[in-house]
Design an enzyme around this catalytic site. Structure first.
Site, PDB file in Angstrom:
ATOM      1  N   ARG A  27       0.985  -0.948   0.196  1.00  0.00           N
ATOM      2  CA  ARG A  27      -0.025   0.416   0.144  1.00  0.00           C
ATOM      3  C   ARG A  27       1.008   1.116  -0.373  1.00  0.00           C
ATOM      4  O   ARG A  27       0.367   2.403   0.458  1.00  0.00           O
ATOM      5  CB  ARG A  27      -1.422   0.214   1.085  1.00  0.00           C
ATOM      6  CG  ARG A  27      -1.304  -1.423   1.567  1.00  0.00           C
ATOM      7  CD  ARG A  27      -2.650  -1.574   0.336  1.00  0.00           C
ATOM      8  NE  ARG A  27      -3.418  -0.646   0.498  1.00  0.00           N
ATOM      9  CZ  ARG A  27      -4.841  -0.873   0.625  1.00  0.00           C
ATOM     10  NH1 ARG A  27      -4.953  -1.638   1.140  1.00  0.00           N
ATOM     11  NH2 ARG A  27      -6.349   0.108   1.037  1.00  0.00           N
ATOM     12  N   ARG A  31      -2.637   6.494   0.904  1.00  0.00           N
ATOM     13  CA  ARG A  31      -3.777   7.907   2.306  1.00  0.00           C
ATOM     14  C   ARG A  31      -2.444   9.465   2.679  1.00  0.00           C
ATOM     15  O   ARG A  31      -3.185   9.549   3.370  1.00  0.00           O
ATOM     16  CB  ARG A  31      -4.823   7.430   2.693  1.00  0.00           C
ATOM     17  CG  ARG A  31      -6.061   7.435   1.616  1.00  0.00           C
ATOM     18  CD  ARG A  31      -6.831   6.223   1.965  1.00  0.00           C
ATOM     19  NE  ARG A  31      -6.656   5.594   2.624  1.00  0.00           N
ATOM     20  CZ  ARG A  31      -7.463   4.284   3.446  1.00  0.00           C
ATOM     21  NH1 ARG A  31      -8.352   4.861   3.370  1.00  0.00           N
ATOM     22  NH2 ARG A  31      -6.820   3.498   3.713  1.00  0.00           N
ATOM     23  N   ARG A  40      -7.200  12.993  -5.011  1.00  0.00           N
ATOM     24  CA  ARG A  40      -8.250  11.879  -4.348  1.00  0.00           C
ATOM     25  C   ARG A  40      -9.335  12.618  -4.627  1.00  0.00           C
ATOM     26  O   ARG A  40     -10.630  12.261  -4.144  1.00  0.00           O
ATOM     27  CB  ARG A  40      -7.610  11.153  -3.579  1.00  0.00           C
ATOM     28  CG  ARG A  40      -8.854   9.794  -3.506  1.00  0.00           C
ATOM     29  CD  ARG A  40      -9.067   8.979  -3.721  1.00  0.00           C
ATOM     30  NE  ARG A  40     -10.364   8.255  -3.318  1.00  0.00           N
ATOM     31  CZ  ARG A  40     -11.785   7.934  -3.363  1.00  0.00           C
ATOM     32  NH1 ARG A  40     -12.042   9.639  -3.715  1.00  0.00           N
ATOM     33  NH2 ARG A  40     -12.422   7.719  -2.810  1.00  0.00           N
ATOM     34  N   ASP A  76      -7.234  -2.276  -7.179  1.00  0.00           N
ATOM     35  CA  ASP A  76      -7.239  -2.746  -5.807  1.00  0.00           C
ATOM     36  C   ASP A  76      -7.976  -4.363  -6.284  1.00  0.00           C
ATOM     37  O   ASP A  76      -7.877  -4.730  -7.508  1.00  0.00           O
ATOM     38  CB  ASP A  76      -8.346  -1.577  -5.301  1.00  0.00           C
ATOM     39  CG  ASP A  76      -9.055  -2.562  -3.870  1.00  0.00           C
ATOM     40  OD1 ASP A  76      -7.827  -1.725  -3.538  1.00  0.00           O
ATOM     41  OD2 ASP A  76      -9.975  -3.084  -4.306  1.00  0.00           O
TER      42      ASP A  76
HETATM   43  O1  CP3 Z   1      -0.110  -1.078  -2.492  1.00  0.00           O
HETATM   44  C1  CP3 Z   1      -0.304   0.124  -3.382  1.00  0.00           C
HETATM   45  O2  CP3 Z   1      -0.113   1.183  -3.361  1.00  0.00           O
HETATM   46  C2  CP3 Z   1      -1.178   0.172  -5.060  1.00  0.00           C
HETATM   47  C3  CP3 Z   1      -2.659  -0.370  -4.805  1.00  0.00           C
HETATM   48  C4  CP3 Z   1      -3.569  -1.246  -3.357  1.00  0.00           C
HETATM   49  C5  CP3 Z   1      -5.178  -0.947  -3.045  1.00  0.00           C
HETATM   50  N1  CP3 Z   1      -5.983  -1.776  -2.358  1.00  0.00           N
HETATM   51  C6  CP3 Z   1      -5.338   0.747  -3.711  1.00  0.00           C
HETATM   52  C7  CP3 Z   1      -6.395   1.449  -2.431  1.00  0.00           C
HETATM   53  C8  CP3 Z   1      -3.339  -2.353  -2.978  1.00  0.00           C
HETATM   54  C9  CP3 Z   1      -2.490  -3.905  -3.164  1.00  0.00           C
HETATM   55  C10 CP3 Z   1      -4.907  -2.753  -2.206  1.00  0.00           C
HETATM   56  C11 CP3 Z   1      -5.012  -4.340  -1.950  1.00  0.00           C
HETATM   57  C12 CP3 Z   1      -6.082  -4.704  -1.529  1.00  0.00           C
HETATM   58  N2  CP3 Z   1      -7.254  -3.352  -1.240  1.00  0.00           N
HETATM   59  C13 CP3 Z   1      -6.330  -5.272  -0.022  1.00  0.00           C
HETATM   60  C14 CP3 Z   1      -5.448  -6.272   0.088  1.00  0.00           C
HETATM   61  C15 CP3 Z   1      -4.248  -5.959   1.086  1.00  0.00           C
HETATM   62  C16 CP3 Z   1      -5.082  -5.756   2.443  1.00  0.00           C
HETATM   63  O3  CP3 Z   1      -4.504  -4.732   2.850  1.00  0.00           O
HETATM   64  O4  CP3 Z   1      -5.271  -6.294   3.419  1.00  0.00           O
HETATM   65  C17 CP3 Z   1      -7.424  -5.461   0.280  1.00  0.00           C
HETATM   66  C18 CP3 Z   1      -7.991  -6.263   1.539  1.00  0.00           C
HETATM   67  C19 CP3 Z   1      -8.022  -4.091  -0.503  1.00  0.00           C
HETATM   68  C20 CP3 Z   1      -9.784  -4.148  -0.215  1.00  0.00           C
HETATM   69  C21 CP3 Z   1     -10.349  -2.253  -0.050  1.00  0.00           C
HETATM   70  N3  CP3 Z   1      -9.580  -1.667  -0.582  1.00  0.00           N
HETATM   71  C22 CP3 Z   1     -10.678  -1.557   1.370  1.00  0.00           C
HETATM   72  C23 CP3 Z   1     -10.883  -2.731   2.022  1.00  0.00           C
HETATM   73  C24 CP3 Z   1     -10.463  -0.844   0.960  1.00  0.00           C
HETATM   74  C25 CP3 Z   1     -10.612   0.154   2.074  1.00  0.00           C
HETATM   75  C26 CP3 Z   1      -9.944   0.657   3.330  1.00  0.00           C
HETATM   76  C27 CP3 Z   1      -8.400   0.802   2.719  1.00  0.00           C
HETATM   77  O5  CP3 Z   1      -7.798  -0.657   3.518  1.00  0.00           O
HETATM   78  O6  CP3 Z   1      -8.145   1.846   2.300  1.00  0.00           O
HETATM   79  C28 CP3 Z   1      -9.610  -0.558  -0.520  1.00  0.00           C
HETATM   80  C29 CP3 Z   1      -9.856   1.031  -0.732  1.00  0.00           C
HETATM   81  C30 CP3 Z   1      -8.141   1.398  -1.579  1.00  0.00           C
HETATM   82  N4  CP3 Z   1      -7.709   0.493  -2.059  1.00  0.00           N
HETATM   83  C31 CP3 Z   1      -7.782   2.584  -1.432  1.00  0.00           C
HETATM   84  C32 CP3 Z   1      -6.391   2.408  -1.653  1.00  0.00           C
HETATM   85  C33 CP3 Z   1      -5.452   3.304  -2.562  1.00  0.00           C
HETATM   86  C34 CP3 Z   1      -8.052   3.737  -0.661  1.00  0.00           C
HETATM   87  C35 CP3 Z   1      -9.245   4.667  -1.145  1.00  0.00           C
HETATM   88  C36 CP3 Z   1      -9.056   6.063  -1.262  1.00  0.00           C
HETATM   89  O7  CP3 Z   1     -10.258   6.265  -0.324  1.00  0.00           O
HETATM   90  O8  CP3 Z   1      -8.721   6.443  -1.151  1.00  0.00           O
END
Ligand code: CP3
Length: 357
Positions: A27, A31, A40, A76
């Protein structure tokens, strides 16, 4: 790209000797970076993911600040589910939602076929754009959710605490569970192969919720599908990292996976993981993400402890034990990268260790 340059991250995945320990953070684009929050505030999550240009820009944001050895494509784990017929939305600071969750065999059978090359074309274009911009020593990382973790979202409709609906389908409707996992396994495999074709040099599978299962259930209902993903990816020739959390008690089971790298969370003792895992597996991890909030001396001491255990043998990638937390100070990330790159691995220049089992 200069084909003669093997990025340090790729070399470490293959357990080849490296001059310095490679580091990237799960990640790392997101954020905690003000420049991400600024972008964003103007675009929705699905708008960024639907624009190759914006996704490429966000992917490169952390690389402009930090000397990371890998760039993970901004995407994502959930959007691939749209292609098979699920309706997905991302809130602002809330958990993503699936509006038509899958609960029955009939709903599994009604899922559509998806070609990720077409359905996720902006992500593929973003991979090509980023690869063209990155220096050859930085590896481009593609990723997917694992079949199990994707199934939890498809069934629960969002993040869950107990995963009751998921476990009920597994136990009450084994045929529906099997059919759903087969569909997701195909989707994950096609998506990862497409990313490799678009330029990804390392692939990571995120199984964030695998730790909610008992070892027996994991072996029976999850492992066979993951093994299929690993086997079907082998012809692509791109190293595969399997990441999960809460699975420290199942390391001997995970050792059966034919993947190149195992990414372990912060609960795992790295030295013990080295002893338990076969020598053919590289290891990634596993600093506690909240240590990036700690005073500099504590962060450094704990990062050194991780480094000493991890870099004791070749085949080690420094990372956190899970994703970087949203309020993390970017200065702490800069300090961590410097520290890891300043560390001289004991195994540098040595031939990879002989297999111990
Ligand atoms: O690693 C990176 O920088 C690349 C991008 C990336 C995102 N999501 C962007 C994102 C990656 C690799 C993920 C993986 C992801 N997404 C997982 C597995 C990794 C982990 O943390 O366990 C999971 C379970 C998700 C599902 C997901 N997407 C959730 C639960 C959420 C909301 C809460 C959170 O963790 O942010 C998202 C949204 C998301 N995916 C955001 C980002 C940057 C936040 C979006 C925003 O509001 O700007």
């Amino acid at each position: 790209m200069n084909p003669a340059v093997v990025p340090t991250l790729v070399a470490a995945c293959r357990r080849q000797p490296v001059e310095r320990v490679p580091i990237w953070l799960m990640r790392q684009a997101g954020r905690y970076l003000p420049e991400y929050r600024e972008l964003r505030s103007r675009y929705g999550m699905l708008d960024i993911l639907g624009s190759a240009e914006l996704a490429a820009r966000v992917t490169l944001q952390p690389l402009r600040r930090f000397d990371f050895d890998g760039a993970i494509i901004f995407a994502d784990i959930l959007p691939p589910l749209i292609g098979i017929g699920l309706e997905l939305s991302f809130g602002n600071g809330t958990s993503p939602r699936i509006h038509n969750p899958i609960r029955t065999a009939r709903e599994v059978a009604a899922l559509r076929a998806s070609d990720p090359r077409h359905d996720l074309a902006p992500t593929m274009d973003a991979l090509r754009m980023v690869r063209a911009e990155l220096p050859p020593r930085v590896a481009l990382i593609g990723f997917s959710g694992a079949p199990f973790t994707l199934a939890t979202y498809a069934i629960e409709g969002g993040t869950s605490r107990q995963f009751t609906l998921t476990k009920r389908m597994m136990f009450e409707q084994p045929a529906a569970w099997h059919a759903l996992m087969e569909r997701l396994t195909r989707l994950v495999t096609d998506y990862l192969i497409a990313q490799a074709e678009a330029g990804a040099q390392v692939l990571q599978v995120f199984d964030s919720w695998a730790g909610v299962l008992s070892t027996d259930d994991y072996r029976a209902h999850v492992l066979p599908f993951l093994r299929q993903v690993c086997v079907d990816l082998q012809p692509a020739g791109v190293p595969l990292i399997y990441f999960s959390t809460g699975t420290g008690t199942m390391l001997e089971t995970l050792a059966d996976l034919p993947c190149d790298v195992l990414s372990v969370d912060w609960r795992v003792d790295l030295a013990a993981a080295r002893r338990l895992l076969p020598a053919r597996m590289a290891i990634q991890g596993n600093l506690e993400p909240a240590l990036l909030f700690a005073p500099a001396e504590l962060l450094e001491a704990r990062a050194r402890t991780v480094l000493r255990a991890g870099a004791a043998a070749s085949g080690y990638i420094f990372n956190l034990g899970h994703g970087i937390l949203p309020q993390t100070p970017p200065e702490a990330v800069a300090r961590l990268v410097d520290l890891v790159h300043g560390y001289r691995p004991a195994a540098a220049g040595n031939a990879p260790q002989a297999a111990s089992r």
